[in-house]
Every structure is written in C-alpha cells, then in structure tokens.
Design an enzyme around this catalytic site. Structure first.
Site, short mmCIF file in Angstrom:
data_model
loop_
_atom_site.label_atom_id
_atom_site.label_comp_id
_atom_site.label_asym_id
_atom_site.label_seq_id
_atom_site.Cartn_x
_atom_site.Cartn_y
_atom_site.Cartn_z
CB ILE A 182 12.75 -3.36 -4.59
CG1 ILE A 182 11.96 -4.52 -5.22
CG2 ILE A 182 13.00 -2.25 -5.59
CD1 ILE A 182 12.70 -5.31 -6.27
CB THR A 183 14.50 -1.70 0.32
OG1 THR A 183 13.15 -2.13 0.40
CG2 THR A 183 14.73 -0.48 1.19
CD GLU A 184 19.83 3.21 -3.78
OE1 GLU A 184 18.88 3.45 -4.55
OE2 GLU A 184 20.96 3.72 -3.91
CD GLU A 217 27.76 -1.87 -9.97
OE1 GLU A 217 27.02 -1.53 -10.92
OE2 GLU A 217 27.52 -1.59 -8.79
CG HIS A 267 25.02 0.44 -7.37
ND1 HIS A 267 25.22 -0.31 -8.51
CD2 HIS A 267 23.74 0.88 -7.44
CE1 HIS A 267 24.11 -0.31 -9.23
NE2 HIS A 267 23.20 0.41 -8.61
CE1 TYR A 288 15.63 -2.46 -15.11
CE2 TYR A 288 15.26 -0.09 -15.22
CZ TYR A 288 15.24 -1.28 -14.50
OH TYR A 288 14.82 -1.26 -13.20
CB THR A 296 -0.97 0.02 1.21
OG1 THR A 296 -0.19 -0.05 2.40
CG2 THR A 296 -1.92 -1.15 1.17
#
Lengths: 376, 293, 376, 293
Positions: D98-100, D211, D249, D161, D17
C-alpha cells in the site's frame, strides 16, 4: 589463504565490527608491555592457523602485566599441531554474559553466501551441527542483493539478541558481510560473538579465509600472509607458479593437471607407496617450471624416487622429454626417476628419456608401480 | 547424437587474438569446429587465423553478424566474468569458459545472472567439451577421441584425457566428453550433464570422473539412482588428499569438518549401483563388464 | 525535481566525469570577474530549467571578460518561456571536434535504467529519435548488476569514440552511472559530450532530474532545489504536504487522491470551465491541511469558484464537512464553493454544508457543472 | 470466482501495529478478510486488534506458524522495499504494498527479485484489492462494493472508489477490484490483471481505469485487441494535465517529449474497440450498452 586472528580482527574492525583489538607480541617482554598499555586483565592467545589452540593450552588469562609476560613465555615457542607459536595476541579480557557463533561461508551447494548463526557460541560450529543441529540457522543470501535488513533482523531474533543491542548487532552483521565481500573471503566467522556483563556486544575471536583466486586484486591482503606457518617448499612453489602441497611419503610426484596429480598420488598409494607431495605443474610444462619443480621435490630429504606424469595433449611429447632431461641435468641430488609422457609425439619421447637413464612407462599404473619399486 | 555442441554449432571465440585463444582456436578449426567469429575489443574489422575468422569488437556485433550460438572464452581471469556476462547479454545460449582463477564471488553473480537469462555456462576452469567428430570446443586434444556410445563428464582436464585415451585404446568410443570445471561454482553440474546424456539416444553408457570437494558427486549419485538406467562407471580422484588443502583446483578441497572426501563420494556412487574404478585404466573394463562396447 | 546545469555538473564532477565546471554569476560584474578568473574565451549560459534556452538567446560566447559582462547583462533578466533568468554559468569555451549524446533514463517500459547514446550530440534526443532513430543506441542495464564493462565498451564502439579516448569514455560512463544511482535520478544526460580539438573528452552540458520519492534520503540534493523557478503557491503547498500544481483557469479544485483530482479537472473542462489547479489533499482530509489548501487556492486571483470533491471512503463524511466549514470560516477571500462529499455519513454531511452556505452536489458531473456555473 | 484473493486467502499484515496498519486491518477484519498474522519486528509474541491477530517478529516466523499466503504491507516508504523482499524471501506468493513514496530505483531491484522468485506483487502506492464478499486487502472502503459480474482494474485510489460506487449504484456488481498503483514501476501491470479477468469465468465484463504517464494502457489496449473477448469499458484521467509535471502519482507524468498523454491512451483503447468514458459516471451506461447487467 587463512588469516591469523589478529589480521581477521583488523579487517573486521575496519568494517565497523566492535571488538577489543589488543596488540601482538613476539616476546614475553613485548606481551608485558602490551598488557601494561591495555591495563587490567588480558587474554594471551597463540596466533596459529590450526584449530584447537585453546585445548592445547594456547589461550591463557592474565590478571597482571607480570602474569601476561609469564603466560606469553609459556605460549611462545609452544608446538600446536606441528606449528611453533611465534606470535601471541594480548587482548583485554571480557566478562562474558552470553556467547554466539556468527559466520559467513561461501556455500557451494546453495551457490550463495550463507549466514550461519548459533546461540551456542564458543564451540566449533561443526560440533554444534552434530550435537544440536536445531540450534543452527543457515540463511543463504541473494547473490546479487547481498545482506538485507530483514535478514539481519531475522538472525538477531533467532539468536535472541537483547532488544537494546539489536542496533549493534546490525552493525556487526553488516560489518561481517562487508568484510567478507570486500576481502573476497570464503569464510568469515566470529566465534564467539559475546554480550559482556556490562552489556556490550563484542567479537572476541575471528577467523577469515580468503579466496586464493581473488588475491591478485587484494595486494594488501596478500601481504597478510603468514609465511612462518607455511612449508618453505610451498612458498618456493608458489613463487614459481607451481601448485604444490607437501606430504609425508617418499615418492615425489610431478604432474600436469590437478585431477591427474591427485590420481597419480592415489595410484602411488595403491601400488604400496606413499606420495611425498601433490604437484601440478600447470599447462605446457615449460622447462624452467619443470626445473623448479624438481628442485622443490628434491629439497625434501624423504624423497627416494620421482614419478613424472605428463599428459601432453596438444603439447609435443618429445619437447617435454627434452625439457625434463635438461632440467634433471642441473639437479644437486639424484634419485630414480620414472617418466611417463602421453600425447602427440610420445613415442619419440621414449628414446630421449631412455638415453638419459630415466625409467619410462606406458600406463600410469605401470609408472606408479615402477616408482614404488625404485624407491625401495 | 551428441550433447550441447554438434556439427551445427556456430562458435564464437572471445579473446581469439590472445596467445591461448589463437592457439586453441587453430586446433579447434583443424578439428572441424565451425568457428564463425572472434571477439577482441578494439580489433573489430580485422580477421584472425590467417583470414579465416572475422573479428568483432563486441559479442553483440559478432552475434548480429554471424548468428553465433555458442561462445568459448579464453580471456584472463580478471576479465572473464565480464566476458561471460557479455555473451549472455547478447543471448548466446551456450558459453564455455576455459579461464582458470576466476574469483568465486564474481562467479556467484555470473552464475545467477546467466541462469536467469537461460544461458548454459560450462566452466569456468574447464577444458571444454568435444562432441566427437562434430565439434571440439576448448583445449582438449582432439586426436584422443573416437566416436562411439559412451558419454563422459569430468571435473578435470588432463585426467579426462587420460580416461578418454584409455577408452579409445580399448575401442570404446565417445559421444560427447564434457569437462565441467574444477572450481567451487561452475555453471553446469554433473547432474545437468548426466540428464543430457540420459536423454541422448546415442549415448549408451556414461562415465563420470569426480574428485574431492563439495557434494556434487553425492547429489549426482542420488540423481543417477533415481533417473539413469544406462550403464555407468566412475572414478574419483583424491583418496590420498589431506583435508583442508586446496588440491590445485579451487574446488578440490576436503573441508576441515571432513566433508567432500573421495570415500564419501565413492560410497555414494556405489550405493547408487555405480562401479567406481580404483584407477582410470580400469574404466574400460568396468564398461565392458556392464556390457558396453 | 530538475537540477540546474551547474548543479548537475557539480554532481557529475564529484563522480569523476571530466568537464569544465565554470562559475555561476547573478550580476554582470560577477560574470566579468568569473571570466577573468577563468581566462580566455568563455560561454555565458542562462541557468533555467526549461528547454530551448539556446534558441531563446540564453547561451552566448564571450572572447573577453568585458564581453562576458556584456553578454551576462543581456541574459540576466531575460524571459525564457516564462522564466526570468536570475543566474548565468560562466564556463571556459571549448573547441569542439565531435559531439555525442549520452544519457541514462529510468525506463518504465523496460523496467530498467537504460543508456541512450547517439553520435548526433548537441541536438535534443527526441529530435534525433524522430529524424534518425537508427543513430540511437538504447541499452537497458541489468537492474541488479548495473553498468558492466562490456556495456561501456559497446556504447563506446557504437559512438565511435577514438581508441585513445576509450579509457576516458569509460570514466565518463561510470561517473554518469554512479551519479544517476547515487543521486536516485530518473534522468541524467550529458549533451553534448564532446571531443575537443586538442583531443579531450568533456561534458559540455548536463541535465539531471531526481526521483521526488527518494529526496527524503538526499537532503544535500533537496538543498539544490531552485525555488526561483517554482510558483510560490507550489512551494507553500509542498511545505504543507499538499500535492499542488498551478494552472491558468478560474476554478480551484480540492480533491483527495491524484487520479480523482485529475478527473475532477477533466470534468470541469468538460463542463465548459478551466481548472485553476491540480490539488490532491491526500488521505484523511485533515482540518489543517484543508485550511492550507483553501489558502493556497485562493491566493490565485484568477480563482472565481472552488470545487471540493472528497471521496471519504472509510473517513466519515460529516467530519470532513465540519473541517471544510471550519477552514472556510478563516479565509481572507470568499468565492462560491461547491462541495461534494461521498462515503460513510455523506448524507449527514449535506445539512452541515448547506447551513454554511456551501453549494452541495451528489454526482461529480453535477458538482463540476455547478462550479462552472458559479464561476461565471 | 475472483482473482488473486478469495475466501481462502490467509492474510498477513506487515506493519500491523502501526497507525495505518492497525486501522485498516480492523476494517479488513470487519469485512471478513481472514487475517492470520501480523508482523512487527520486536513485537513478536504479542497480539494485535484486541487479541484477534498474533504478531510475529519476522515474516518467516509468521508464515511458518500460520501458513499465511498473502501479505499486505503498511510500513513507511523507507522500509517498504525491505518488507517486500522479506515477504518474497519467505515465499509468500502474493504481496500487496500500500505504501506510497517508495524510491523508484529501489522498486527496480525489488521488482526484479520478486519476479524471479515468482512472487506476485500488487503496488506499491495502491489501494489494494477487493474480491467482493470474500476478502478485502488494503484500504478501499468495503461497503461501496457489491458482488457481480464486472472485474475492475485501476491505477488510482479514490477514482476507483468513485467508479465502483457508480457501478454499484447502477446495480452492476464486481468480482474483484484491483488497484495496481500509481508509481512508475509497479509489480502487477494492467495486462497481468486483464489476463486474470479474461481467464476468470465469473468475470463477464472488465472496466479499466488508466491515467496519464507511461505506456501501459497502450500496451494493455493491444493485449485486449488480441486476447480479450469480454465486454470492456475504460476511463483515462488527466486530459487536462500539463506536460512534464508529476500529477500527484509518481507515475502520472506526460513526458516532455509528449509521450503518455490521455489522448494517446484513449485512441489506443478505442482502436482496440474499447469504449472510453468521458466521465466515471458514464461507465455503467457503457457497460449496459455492451449488454452487461
């Protein structure tokens, strides 16, 4: 080691659990004074370590200080399951809208600290387990991570804690967990945890039991021991480094090793007698501890005979025999003594014992039978 | 064959220069146990037991230098958790902790870590184990044993010796006798030992000595009914124990709710077809009746 | 985030690590006053976050307060690897009998906090790793248990800590570990840890680097950030929520996503140019952040062209294009701009960009080449 | 076939939500992902996404009610460790975070616990994964994919992507595209994904996007040399990155000691016989040259 309600609450309060602490009193006058300081209605609660004090009349409401004094008068000195009430807790009364059970146990089967929660508060959890097991949530915690937020949330949702009290519930849960871990408890329960009519979450009653093995690192908790509720013989035994539990029979037992001590009691019973105690004298069976053990056993006037069962193992049997004879010579009371010694040099032990008029036996069954016989 | 320890066991003793450690290490050496190293922090480079055992500062050093593959721990309760973790971190595959009085919350952590590391822990608060004629690890008296076909597992110390003595006197020898310990949380359970005996071809029969408290005997009974086809006999101590009291062993307590009684364990065992003796002295007869020896 | 030596020592001292804290000074007179308060010989040490300050002359002994003032005068204002020294630490000098290296790192490969210890203290651990790898102990700690006593003993024995200092060493080790964990560090080192001639164990120099991701829960540590040693453009970027690193080239880059931003820089280089910066504008490419990013890029006078590379993904390309055009219209300085937008509605984006005189490109290679061309 | 997620995946979304959670859940549903439940504490009993997804208070409830077998986490960094532990404790076998910005010491603990529980964690700080035409979990744009024979694994988001788009444009479809995340400690490593692709019969070739920072690419190269016989192509971002700086990152940092450079990774890959592209756009050609597509 069990802690009294007021001690348990002290610990919980120190860890942020919201509760109405109250004050202890050992006389009706003190109870009245406490009720006056508190103001309003109070509950007067017998401080005893046995269950069922409510049913026994050990918990009473009092609307005024005068009533508190009267109720304390009723309760102090009362006998609850063999314990004489010496202290009451006078605590503010609360208007209860909802009751919960919330506990942490050392869960041997799960090898974890397990949360036990039930929306049926105010009754013993064993009762709920029988009547409505589905009402109980058992949640073993990760032994290295400890209580996590998601677990606290899950418990709160299970209990149906109102949304506006969820934050307070997390405080209770964290406090209970911290109290358990930092005290090295094996049980810590709040029963009931209540929501009051005016929407507060409060621990109304609490019970903490400590892991005896961890007491050496908690001198502050050791100091909370209530000697009033212990057998004087058990206190003396603990001071002498002896593991001792008083029972009601007539045959005193002195054994090395806990399993063998229980077995000795069982065989006394099987031979038609009743053991007067459990006693594990520990390794080595040193002379001073043997002497102390005899004294503790003989302080019980019910004891009519003593059964000594020592599996010496690596210890030399003749040395043990000498120790027993020596210790016995200093005793204030004489009862028949059956002594069985097994291990290195056990054959050499027998004449030493016989010379001192001690009854010897080869097998444990034989020793038990002789002890029962001697006690008649 | 034997289980857990044998003639190839290279034993390390943690706390070898302490009073208990030294005394029992001497007895183990005398039994023939191959003690390859001792550990006492700060005494690295010295020797123990009249020069027979080299001492190291750390378990990592001892393992590196001697290839020890089992460790017996005699350090005081306050240091035992650290000692168990040290042995496990040094990848010792078998750790036997004799120490009594280890706080149970410490044991929760230690148990979890050792299990994750794949370390087998026996104890704490146990007499150790003896693979008869091969290796004795711990504090059991060696001379009560006699090699033979029976495997024994027990939560007790002296009660175990009592049963072993009775068996030896009756001519019933043992493969391995394992004391798993009397604490509420122990590293190796009845089931672990029963499974090992069940898989050991030399072990023809099994004796199990339980006591009040917990439900490990009940679980073991269910396991035996399912898995074990060897003759068994059992004894459970504590029929006269009152509820709610800790009977010497930290783990020997009938809960206030009534769980963990001797009767509950006896019925579970009997339901699994295992004869339960009323006295330790009856065990040899039960085994004889089952065709053993 | 790297902490200055004196900040690192503050944290270690708070966790019980024995050290000679000293005082900071930003003028020679302050250094003299500090040396007077300290008494005896002192060391004057440049507080800079780059390595090699010793070789650069940034660490000097001073026997008297007057000398301390003179040395501070030498060091303050000195340029060490591009950093102007603004602060010195004036600390009591110690007579060193033995030096050790003791560090904790976040060990990505072991997925653990790993202790690194070496009896060759006072030199960089990377140096020892090359010249004498056997002199280094690497000990990964259990991620849930943390540092245990047996590990501390093992490290102490490895280093050859004298028997009478083992207890102090345990204090150092526990303090270093607690400082690491409670600060959410990814590096905490004491180099050298020394035994002094008079037999004390002291941390003479210390370095702590913090996990940027954990800074939000450590406002006290965030406040230790030394803005003097950061590029003003990087400070501005951080305040705008933009991940930005200044470089020396002429082509400003604005990209969404860190990996794509690095790739964009790499392709600029491959096309014969030099990137002026790394810039990840984050998800969504919102108008205000785009505007801030342009301003930060253009504040660098070396920037001759800007390459914008947005892989919109789910975000609509025409919206991104409008945002870029809008943001650009507010800029104080004009440079050629190559814009590449990929994702939903990227075809609709092109005419919008073209109308605003922005150079468009389909592929990233093409965009890089056009940007390099535009910057000539 | 595909790896980790497929048409049978029953996805739960933690934080459904929230703004991000709701937005990307809608995109996942649109892609055809089978989202069976959402979790937002305090919103149990409600629904999300126009009544299409039931919301529960706890993961345990959601799993109990819906049989969810994967969870995608969109909660803020401060709460993400707890969310991962919650999913794992509820025995969700696959967790995608997904959280950074999750603190790395938290991740150490979470990683250890999830691994011990047998939970596969992908991320954190990752775009998620897409098994093309079956299930999209996370934040990748769905429409850039096309089903085909190439498996892709990457530490990045938009760079992934970019490569997928280039492959799709060149007619090279994908089985599954996995973003393992850009943090120093991530749940699933290159090697884990490479092993899964290696075992997947439909995956004929593999693309790996690395990377700077750490040494996972070097380890992966050694693994590929040893185990993988499928054609591969690679790209490493950060050849122009300065040492000692965190390049966006948390995990993308060349150590001051000089470890973790793009050159080190490129040489390791090339030593393993893997062609490394200079630009993402070259990858389709490298695959074509290797006989793919």
């Amino acid at each position: 080691m069990k802690l009294q309600e007021y001690r348990s609450k002290e610990i919980l309060a120190r860890h942020g659990v919201p509760l109405l602490a109250g004050e202890t009193a050992t006389t009706p006058a003190e109870a009245r004074a406490a009720a006056e300081r508190i103001g309003g209605a109070v509950v007067v609660k017998a401080q005893v370590l046995v269950g069922g004090r409510g049913k026994a009349g050990g918990v009473k409401l009092a609307a005024t200080p005068a009533e508190a004094e009267a109720r304390a008068g009723d309760i102090l000195g009362m006998d609850i399951k063999g314990i004489t009430v010496q202290t009451v807790l006078v605590a503010p009364a609360a208007d209860i809208a909802k009751e919960f059970y919330l506990g942490l146990i050392l869960d041997r089967a799960a090898r974890a600290i397990t949360v036990i929660a039930s929306a049926e508060g105010g009754v013993e959890i064993e009762e709920t387990a029988k009547t409505n097991p589905g009402a109980i949530l058992r949640l073993p915690l990760h032994p290295l991570l400890g209580l996590q937020e998601f677990e606290t949330r899950r418990i709160g949702f299970f209990l149906g804690i109102p949304a506006d009290l969820r934050r307070d519930f997390a405080t209770v849960m964290r406090g209970l967990y911290a109290a358990f871990v930092e005290s090295d408890a094996d049980l810590a329960e709040i029963n009931p945890l209540v929501v009051t009519d005016d929407g507060r979450l409060l621990a109304l009653d609490a019970k903490i039991t400590l892991d005896d093995s961890a007491l050496p690192r908690h001198p502050d908790l050791e100091a909370m021991r209530d000697l009033n509720e212990e057998e004087p013989s058990e206190i003396a035994a603990r001071e002498a480094g002896i593991s001792f539990i008083k029972l009601d029979g007539s045959i005193g037992c002195m054994v090395n090793g806990a399993g063998l001590a229980m077995t000795t009691m069982d065989l006394v019973k099987l031979a038609g007698g009743e053991p007067a105690n459990f006693l594990d004298i520990g390794g080595g069976a040193k002379a001073d501890r043997v002497a102390a053990a005899f004294r503790i056993i003989l302080d019980d006037p019910n004891v009519k005979a003593i059964l000594v069962n020592i599996f010496g193992g690596i210890t030399r049997g003749d040395e043990v025999a000498h120790g027993i004879v020596e210790a016995r010579s200093q005793l204030h009371r004489e009862v028949p003594m059956v002594v069985r010694i097994v291990g290195t040099n056990s054959d050499e032990a027998k004449p030493i014992l016989a010379r001192a008029n001690l009854i010897t036996a080869d097998s444990l069954d034989d020793a038990a039978a002789k002890a029962v016989e001697a006690a008649r | 064959m034997s289980i857990f320890v044998n003639a190839d066991t290279r034993l390390l003793v943690q706390g070898i220069t302490g009073r208990e450690g030294e005394f029992h290490s001497a007895a183990m050496l005398e039994y023939g146990t191959n003690i390859v190293a001792g550990v006492t922090p700060g005494k690295g480079g010295q020797t123990a037991l009249d020069g027979r055992v080299p001492v190291y500062d750390t378990v990592a050093d001892a393992v590196g230098q001697t290839g020890a593959n089992a460790s017996c721990i005699f350090v005081p309760a306050a240091f035992a958790p650290d000692a168990m973790l040290e042995a496990s971190a040094a990848r010792v595959p078998l750790v036997i902790c004799i120490t009594e009085g280890v706080p149970v919350l410490d044991m929760l952590r230690v148990h979890h870590v050792l299990k994750a590391n794949g370390t087998r822990l026996i104890g704490p608060n146990c007499p150790g184990l003896t693979s008869v004629g091969e290796a004795k690890v711990g504090i059991s008296p060696g001379d009560i044993h006699r090699r033979g076909p029976v495997g024994l597992v027990s939560r007790s110390g002296t009660l175990t010796y009592e049963v072993v003595q009775a068996m030896t006197d009756a001519g019933l020898g043992q493969t391995t006798c394992v004391g798993i310990g009397g604490d509420p949380i122990v590293g190796t359970s009845f089931i672990d030992v029963l499974a090992a005996f069940n898989a050991d071809p030399e072990t023809e029969a099994i004796v199990m000595i339980g006591e009040i408290g917990g439900e490990e005997e009940e679980k073991a009974a269910a396991f035996c009914a399912r898995e074990v086809r060897k003759p068994m006999a059992a004894f459970i101590a504590g029929r006269t124990a009152p509820p709610g009291r800790r009977m010497g062993h930290a783990g020997a307590i009938i809960s206030s709710g009534g769980g963990g009684t001797a009767e509950s364990k006896r019925s579970a065992l009997e339901a699994a077809g295992i004869h339960v003796a009323d006295s330790p002295s009856h065990i040899p007869r039960l085994l004889h009746d089952a065709g053993v020896g």
